[in-house]
Design a protein around this motif. Structure first.
Motif, short mmCIF file in Angstrom:
data_model
loop_
_atom_site.label_atom_id
_atom_site.label_comp_id
_atom_site.label_asym_id
_atom_site.label_seq_id
_atom_site.Cartn_x
_atom_site.Cartn_y
_atom_site.Cartn_z
N ASN A 1 0.56 -1.14 0.36
CA ASN A 1 0.12 -0.11 0.03
C ASN A 1 0.61 1.34 0.07
O ASN A 1 2.15 1.27 0.16
N PRO A 2 0.84 2.35 -0.57
CA PRO A 2 1.19 3.91 -0.38
C PRO A 2 2.15 4.00 0.84
O PRO A 2 3.63 4.26 0.77
N LEU A 3 1.82 3.32 1.78
CA LEU A 3 1.79 3.97 3.22
C LEU A 3 3.39 2.54 3.43
O LEU A 3 4.58 3.27 3.44
N GLU A 4 2.99 1.86 2.67
CA GLU A 4 4.36 0.42 2.85
C GLU A 4 5.31 1.30 1.29
O GLU A 4 6.75 0.98 2.23
N LEU A 5 5.20 2.04 0.54
CA LEU A 5 5.94 2.07 -0.57
C LEU A 5 6.66 3.22 0.34
O LEU A 5 8.25 2.98 -0.46
N ASN A 6 6.46 4.29 0.80
CA ASN A 6 6.76 6.02 0.92
C ASN A 6 7.66 5.23 2.95
O ASN A 6 8.39 6.29 3.49
N PHE A 7 7.95 4.31 3.38
CA PHE A 7 7.83 4.31 4.88
C PHE A 7 9.18 3.31 4.75
O PHE A 7 9.20 2.31 4.85
N TRP A 8 10.07 4.41 5.17
CA TRP A 8 11.81 3.65 4.89
C TRP A 8 12.39 2.51 3.63
O TRP A 8 13.07 1.82 3.81
N LEU A 9 11.24 2.95 2.40
CA LEU A 9 11.85 2.11 1.58
C LEU A 9 12.07 3.07 -0.05
O LEU A 9 11.75 2.52 -1.04
N SER A 10 12.84 3.90 0.34
CA SER A 10 13.45 4.88 -0.55
C SER A 10 14.52 4.99 -1.33
O SER A 10 14.71 5.11 -2.24
N GLY A 11 15.16 3.55 -0.98
CA GLY A 11 16.12 3.20 -2.25
C GLY A 11 17.79 3.81 -1.81
O GLY A 11 17.47 4.53 -1.19
N PRO A 12 18.62 3.30 -2.75
CA PRO A 12 19.78 3.37 -2.39
C PRO A 12 19.97 5.40 -2.51
O PRO A 12 19.17 5.67 -3.80
N ARG A 13 20.84 5.68 -2.26
CA ARG A 13 20.90 7.23 -2.72
C ARG A 13 21.82 7.22 -2.74
O ARG A 13 23.08 8.21 -1.27
N TYR A 14 22.54 7.02 -3.47
CA TYR A 14 24.18 7.24 -3.26
C TYR A 14 25.09 9.02 -3.77
O TYR A 14 24.86 9.31 -5.09
N ASP A 15 26.19 9.80 -2.97
CA ASP A 15 26.30 10.52 -3.46
C ASP A 15 27.70 10.94 -4.09
O ASP A 15 27.73 11.36 -4.97
N GLY A 16 28.11 10.06 -3.96
CA GLY A 16 29.46 9.80 -4.85
C GLY A 16 30.53 10.16 -3.61
O GLY A 16 31.36 10.83 -4.11
N ARG A 17 30.57 10.49 -2.55
CA ARG A 17 31.31 11.07 -2.10
C ARG A 17 31.86 9.78 -1.25
O ARG A 17 31.20 9.13 0.08
N VAL A 18 33.46 9.48 -1.40
CA VAL A 18 34.46 8.61 -1.16
C VAL A 18 35.50 9.46 -1.02
O VAL A 18 36.01 10.28 -1.23
N ALA A 19 35.71 8.51 0.45
CA ALA A 19 37.36 8.94 1.18
C ALA A 19 37.94 9.12 0.28
O ALA A 19 37.99 8.49 -0.76
N GLU A 20 39.09 9.50 0.41
CA GLU A 20 40.75 9.56 -0.78
C GLU A 20 41.54 8.63 -0.47
O GLU A 20 41.11 7.84 1.07
N CYS A 21 42.16 7.92 -0.87
CA CYS A 21 43.15 6.86 -0.92
C CYS A 21 43.49 6.74 0.56
O CYS A 21 43.86 5.69 1.68
N GLU A 22 44.64 7.43 0.76
CA GLU A 22 44.72 8.08 2.37
C GLU A 22 44.08 7.80 3.95
O GLU A 22 44.82 7.53 4.56
N ARG A 23 42.47 8.00 3.23
CA ARG A 23 41.79 7.67 5.30
C ARG A 23 42.13 6.20 5.12
O ARG A 23 41.70 5.46 6.42
N ALA A 24 42.53 5.18 4.03
CA ALA A 24 41.77 4.14 4.87
C ALA A 24 43.29 2.94 5.11
O ALA A 24 43.25 1.54 5.71
N LEU A 25 44.13 3.61 5.27
CA LEU A 25 45.78 2.78 5.21
C LEU A 25 45.39 2.86 7.08
O LEU A 25 45.87 1.81 7.16
N SER A 26 44.80 3.65 7.52
CA SER A 26 44.51 2.65 8.90
C SER A 26 43.81 2.07 8.88
O SER A 26 44.38 0.36 9.53
N THR A 27 42.60 1.76 8.38
CA THR A 27 41.68 0.33 8.80
C THR A 27 42.71 -0.75 8.34
O THR A 27 42.51 -1.86 8.65
#
Length: 154
Positions: A32-58
């Motif tokens: 129903n419309p409530l189920e379609l709009n309640f926490w089922l919005s789907g992925p919204r990727y912004d493309g904001r990914v950290a620079e390469c150096e940020r992963a070195l400690s991990t």
């Protein structure tokens, strides 16, 4: 010729009742419309990914943990060099954004090896934060990215 159907008397009353309830149950309904709009919005990727150096400690922490826990090895990463980006979103724009990086690592045994890794938007635990997948060439002991960490590259 064999009789493939068994009478309800032989199956038992419980199985016959269960089958009867399933046969007369409700059909599946669309959301129903409530189920379609309640926490089922789907992925919204912004493309904001950290620079390469940020992963070195991990990578350093996870490498030491993997080597000591699973392979009973004292190897640790002591340094990084020539870290550079190899690709950013190399596939369609609808895919999860990833930044692919490569570089060199110095290990505690004195050997220099290559490392290939990717930083994934919303790829952390349960989709929170950025995740890191990495592979050190020659030390992919469970062959997750074999051969020579090829599967860790774009």
């Amino acid at each position: 010729m064999r009789n493939l159907f068994i009478s309800p008397k032989k199956l038992g009353l419980g199985v016959a009742v269960a089958f009867g309830l399933l046969a007369f149950g409700q059909t599946a309904q669309a959301a129903n419309p409530l189920e379609l709009n309640f926490w089922l919005s789907g992925p919204r990727y912004d493309g904001r990914v950290a620079e390469c150096e940020r992963a070195l400690s991990t990578i350093t922490y996870q490498f030491q943990e993997k080597e000591s826990t699973f392979w009973n090895s004292p190897l640790v990463i002591t340094g990084f060099g020539r870290i550079h980006e190899t690709a950013f979103r190399p596939w369609q724009s609808d895919n999860i954004p990833r930044r692919y990086c490569s570089g060199d690592v110095m290990l505690s045994d004195g050997k220099m090896r290559h490392v290939h890794y990717s930083i994934i938007e919303d790829g952390g635990f349960s989709g929170f934060g950025q995740g890191v997948e990495w592979c050190v060439t020659g030390l992919d002991r469970n062959w997750a990215y074999n051969p020579s960490c090829k599967a860790a590259r774009p």
